[in-house]
Design a protein around this motif. Structure first.
Motif, PDB file in Angstrom:
ATOM      1  N   GLY A 194     -22.411  46.348  18.312  1.00  0.00           N
ATOM      2  CA  GLY A 194     -23.832  45.887  18.454  1.00  0.00           C
ATOM      3  C   GLY A 194     -24.058  44.571  19.006  1.00  0.00           C
ATOM      4  N   GLY A 195     -24.199  43.523  18.265  1.00  0.00           N
ATOM      5  CA  GLY A 195     -24.556  42.104  18.789  1.00  0.00           C
ATOM      6  C   GLY A 195     -23.256  41.610  19.618  1.00  0.00           C
ATOM      7  N   THR A 196     -23.401  40.364  19.842  1.00  0.00           N
ATOM      8  CA  THR A 196     -22.253  39.583  20.642  1.00  0.00           C
ATOM      9  C   THR A 196     -21.172  39.186  19.790  1.00  0.00           C
ATOM     10  OG1 THR A 196     -23.321  37.477  20.285  1.00  0.00           O
ATOM     11  CG2 THR A 196     -23.843  38.602  22.518  1.00  0.00           C
ATOM     12  N   LEU A 197     -19.978  39.082  20.255  1.00  0.00           N
ATOM     13  CA  LEU A 197     -19.097  39.159  19.531  1.00  0.00           C
ATOM     14  C   LEU A 197     -17.921  38.055  20.004  1.00  0.00           C
ATOM     15  CD1 LEU A 197     -18.044  42.894  19.616  1.00  0.00           C
ATOM     16  CD2 LEU A 197     -18.805  41.805  17.514  1.00  0.00           C
ATOM     17  N   PRO A 198     -17.402  37.322  19.313  1.00  0.00           N
ATOM     18  CA  PRO A 198     -16.153  36.163  19.872  1.00  0.00           C
ATOM     19  C   PRO A 198     -15.174  36.887  20.450  1.00  0.00           C
ATOM     20  CG  PRO A 198     -16.151  36.375  17.542  1.00  0.00           C
ATOM     21  CD  PRO A 198     -17.195  37.124  17.755  1.00  0.00           C
ATOM     22  N   LEU A 199     -14.933  36.515  21.785  1.00  0.00           N
ATOM     23  CA  LEU A 199     -13.772  37.018  22.414  1.00  0.00           C
ATOM     24  C   LEU A 199     -12.539  36.435  21.959  1.00  0.00           C
ATOM     25  CD1 LEU A 199     -12.511  38.990  24.610  1.00  0.00           C
ATOM     26  CD2 LEU A 199     -12.677  37.349  26.350  1.00  0.00           C
ATOM     27  N   THR A 200     -11.523  37.108  21.558  1.00  0.00           N
ATOM     28  CA  THR A 200     -10.356  36.272  20.912  1.00  0.00           C
ATOM     29  C   THR A 200      -9.097  36.644  21.740  1.00  0.00           C
ATOM     30  OG1 THR A 200      -9.937  38.313  19.467  1.00  0.00           O
ATOM     31  CG2 THR A 200     -10.992  36.431  18.387  1.00  0.00           C
ATOM     32  N   ASP A 201      -9.225  38.013  22.234  1.00  0.00           N
ATOM     33  CA  ASP A 201      -7.889  38.337  22.792  1.00  0.00           C
ATOM     34  C   ASP A 201      -8.123  39.050  24.259  1.00  0.00           C
ATOM     35  OD1 ASP A 201      -5.417  38.154  20.621  1.00  0.00           O
ATOM     36  OD2 ASP A 201      -7.375  38.719  20.011  1.00  0.00           O
ATOM     37  N   LEU A 202      -7.131  38.789  25.242  1.00  0.00           N
ATOM     38  CA  LEU A 202      -7.251  39.565  26.488  1.00  0.00           C
ATOM     39  C   LEU A 202      -5.922  39.866  26.821  1.00  0.00           C
ATOM     40  CD1 LEU A 202      -8.840  39.813  29.170  1.00  0.00           C
ATOM     41  CD2 LEU A 202      -8.145  37.879  30.185  1.00  0.00           C
ATOM     42  N   TYR A 203      -5.767  41.183  26.960  1.00  0.00           N
ATOM     43  CA  TYR A 203      -4.664  42.025  27.459  1.00  0.00           C
ATOM     44  C   TYR A 203      -4.683  42.493  28.934  1.00  0.00           C
ATOM     45  CZ  TYR A 203      -3.825  42.461  22.269  1.00  0.00           C
ATOM     46  OH  TYR A 203      -3.337  42.172  20.813  1.00  0.00           O
ATOM     47  N   PHE A 204      -3.436  41.786  29.444  1.00  0.00           N
ATOM     48  CA  PHE A 204      -3.476  42.235  30.955  1.00  0.00           C
ATOM     49  C   PHE A 204      -2.335  43.565  30.979  1.00  0.00           C
ATOM     50  CE2 PHE A 204      -5.117  38.578  33.150  1.00  0.00           C
ATOM     51  CZ  PHE A 204      -5.312  37.825  32.315  1.00  0.00           C
ATOM     52  N   LEU A 205      -3.030  44.680  31.389  1.00  0.00           N
ATOM     53  CA  LEU A 205      -2.283  45.866  31.368  1.00  0.00           C
ATOM     54  C   LEU A 205      -1.337  46.138  32.288  1.00  0.00           C
ATOM     55  CD1 LEU A 205      -5.281  48.359  30.099  1.00  0.00           C
ATOM     56  CD2 LEU A 205      -3.885  47.085  28.817  1.00  0.00           C
ATOM     57  N   GLU A 206      -0.248  46.550  31.988  1.00  0.00           N
ATOM     58  CA  GLU A 206       0.924  47.067  32.726  1.00  0.00           C
ATOM     59  C   GLU A 206       1.700  48.234  32.517  1.00  0.00           C
ATOM     60  OE1 GLU A 206       3.736  43.916  33.011  1.00  0.00           O
ATOM     61  OE2 GLU A 206       2.402  42.288  33.955  1.00  0.00           O
ATOM     62  N   ARG A 207       2.231  48.895  33.288  1.00  0.00           N
ATOM     63  CA  ARG A 207       2.918  50.031  33.332  1.00  0.00           C
ATOM     64  C   ARG A 207       4.218  49.767  32.685  1.00  0.00           C
ATOM     65  NH1 ARG A 207       2.394  55.674  36.433  1.00  0.00           N
ATOM     66  NH2 ARG A 207       0.553  54.459  37.207  1.00  0.00           N
ATOM     67  N   GLY A 208       4.793  50.520  31.523  1.00  0.00           N
ATOM     68  CA  GLY A 208       6.157  49.974  30.959  1.00  0.00           C
ATOM     69  C   GLY A 208       6.726  51.374  30.449  1.00  0.00           C
ATOM     70  N   GLU A 209       7.986  51.216  29.975  1.00  0.00           N
ATOM     71  CA  GLU A 209       8.779  52.552  29.411  1.00  0.00           C
ATOM     72  C   GLU A 209       8.275  52.721  28.027  1.00  0.00           C
ATOM     73  OE1 GLU A 209      11.222  54.336  31.061  1.00  0.00           O
ATOM     74  OE2 GLU A 209      10.530  53.434  32.732  1.00  0.00           O
ATOM     75  N   SER A 210       8.016  51.613  27.167  1.00  0.00           N
ATOM     76  CA  SER A 210       7.238  51.984  26.081  1.00  0.00           C
ATOM     77  C   SER A 210       6.202  50.887  25.832  1.00  0.00           C
ATOM     78  CB  SER A 210       8.383  51.795  25.021  1.00  0.00           C
ATOM     79  OG  SER A 210       8.814  50.405  25.243  1.00  0.00           O
ATOM     80  N   VAL A 211       5.581  51.077  24.668  1.00  0.00           N
ATOM     81  CA  VAL A 211       4.625  50.083  24.203  1.00  0.00           C
ATOM     82  C   VAL A 211       5.181  48.846  24.101  1.00  0.00           C
ATOM     83  CG1 VAL A 211       2.614  49.659  22.851  1.00  0.00           C
ATOM     84  CG2 VAL A 211       2.866  51.825  23.452  1.00  0.00           C
ATOM     85  N   GLU A 212       4.692  47.671  24.558  1.00  0.00           N
ATOM     86  CA  GLU A 212       5.404  46.333  24.276  1.00  0.00           C
ATOM     87  C   GLU A 212       4.258  45.429  24.613  1.00  0.00           C
ATOM     88  OE1 GLU A 212       8.454  46.016  27.298  1.00  0.00           O
ATOM     89  OE2 GLU A 212      10.012  46.816  25.940  1.00  0.00           O
ATOM     90  N   VAL A 213       4.277  44.198  23.766  1.00  0.00           N
ATOM     91  CA  VAL A 213       3.367  43.194  24.009  1.00  0.00           C
ATOM     92  C   VAL A 213       4.176  41.861  24.066  1.00  0.00           C
ATOM     93  CG1 VAL A 213       2.996  42.722  21.628  1.00  0.00           C
ATOM     94  CG2 VAL A 213       1.181  42.240  23.050  1.00  0.00           C
TER      95      VAL A 213
END
Lengths: 283, 89
Positions: A194-213
């Motif tokens: 709905g309304g504006t929301l605080p942006l808390t996290d920005l994820y830079f996407l990359e290709r990988g073998e498995s899900v990792e952060v």
């Protein structure tokens, strides 16, 4: 010139500034700080010409004038909408003191979480998939931020743009094909923020073998942020380096940065999506 | 003769970020990150500009030799002045 303060609701501002009327677009504008064959932009207006020769003219406070190519009767016969929600949307945000990120975003527990990547990097598919898992969709491809004080993300009414395979993966229904992009369709998320929301996290996407952060901290964030800014040259070229630097520092000190690696594998997409949902739910 | 180092306050905008002090030079756009001992030296410059006195404090607080400390401080000061965030008087 300093970054223009936005005292009103950014969603209302953008809706007002994105209003379109058909008319004659001038050939040039005065005092452009950037001018090539497609885009001429000054601190208060721009002219943008699409690949199919749809011409846009925007001036702050006056909305958009659009001129169709000769022999064309309807906006829907052209690439008008594709660029309206891309370059035009981003440039209008910049000129009104808002900051567009090249990102798709979803809402998680009252905050916005954004995914950025180059075109083809999977940000639309990921956000669409997460929306199908119940997270309200915030935006596709460009995320507009109000940055006076807190970094606030603005949900918008843009349709999603998804390739056929992404529609299949995410279970979304195509609304209509995108002119000039065979195989890509507009779609709409069933659940929208709905309304504006605080942006808390920005994820830079990359290709990988498995899900990792991997968390990015300190000065590394400052090095990575420019690649997430939509048409970054607009802000950088407006001639107020100090305001730009203040924005960069403020953004990096308020928003967490991460690298998110994941396979581009349709067989594991659903399972990977659940892992990503768990990761981004972390407060 | 005392070696004095002064911050060029007008040269940068800075903010604390994840335990680092990140500064951007307003003219060049280059950024500089301070943490650990470098950040400690930068903060001590608010109280005094005499590098020898700061070295004495660091030797005492970190338990390192005067020679080791002097080399480290010299290297740090060179980086800081080259980037334009401070200047030797």
């Amino acid at each position: 010139m300093s970054v223009q303060e936005v005292s009103h609701d950014p969603a209302v501002l953008m809706k007002r500034e994105m209003r379109v009327r058909l008319g004659i677009v001038p050939d040039k504008i005065a005092d452009a700080f950037f001018d090539d064959q497609a885009l001429a932009i000054s601190k208060t207006e721009f002219i943008f010409v699409t690949l199919e020769d749809v011409r846009f003219h925007y001036r702050v406070g006056q909305g958009l004038t659009v001129q169709l190519p000769e022999g064309t009767d309807s906006l829907t016969e052209t690439d008008f909408e594709l660029f309206l929600w891309g370059t035009v949307f981003g440039a209008i945000a910049w000129l009104n003191g808002l900051v567009p990120l090249h990102a798709s975003a979803v809402e998680v527990n009252g905050r916005a979480v954004a995914f950025t990547a180059d075109s083809g990097g999977g940000k639309s598919t990921l956000a669409a998939g997460l929306a199908r898992l119940g997270l309200p969709h915030v935006c596709d491809d460009t995320l507009v931020l109000a940055t006076a004080g807190s970094i606030m993300a603005m949900p918008d009414g843009k349709p999603l743009k998804l390739w056929d395979d992404a529609l299949l993966l995410t279970g979304m229904e195509a609304e209509r094909p995108i002119q000039s992009m065979p195989g890509k369709h507009y779609a709409n998320a069933a659940l929208k923020a709905g309304g504006t929301l605080p942006l808390t996290d920005l994820y830079f996407l990359e290709r990988g073998e498995s899900v990792e952060v991997e968390q990015i901290t300190g000065a590394r964030k400052l090095a990575m942020l420019p690649e997430a800014l939509y048409r970054n040259f607009v802000h950088a070229a407006r001639g107020d380096r100090s305001a730009h630097e203040q924005f960069l520092l403020g953004f990096c000190s308020q928003v967490r940065f991460w690298k998110l690696r994941r396979p581009f594998d349709s067989r594991t997409f659903s399972a990977d999506l659940l892992k990503v949902k768990d990761i981004i739910a972390t407060p | 003769m005392a070696r004095l180092l002064r911050k060029v306050e007008s040269s940068n905008c800075a903010t604390e970020m994840d335990g680092e002090l990140v500064m951007i030079h307003v003219d060049t756009g280059k950024f500089f990150s301070l943490k650990g001992v470098g950040l400690d030296i930068w903060q001590r410059l608010d109280a005094q500009s005499d590098l020898d006195a700061i070295c004495d404090e660091l030797c005492r607080d970190y338990g390192i030799s005067a020679d080791e400390c002097s080399k480290a401080v010299d290297t740090f000061v060179s980086q800081l002045t080259a980037a334009g965030f401070a200047e030797l008087a």
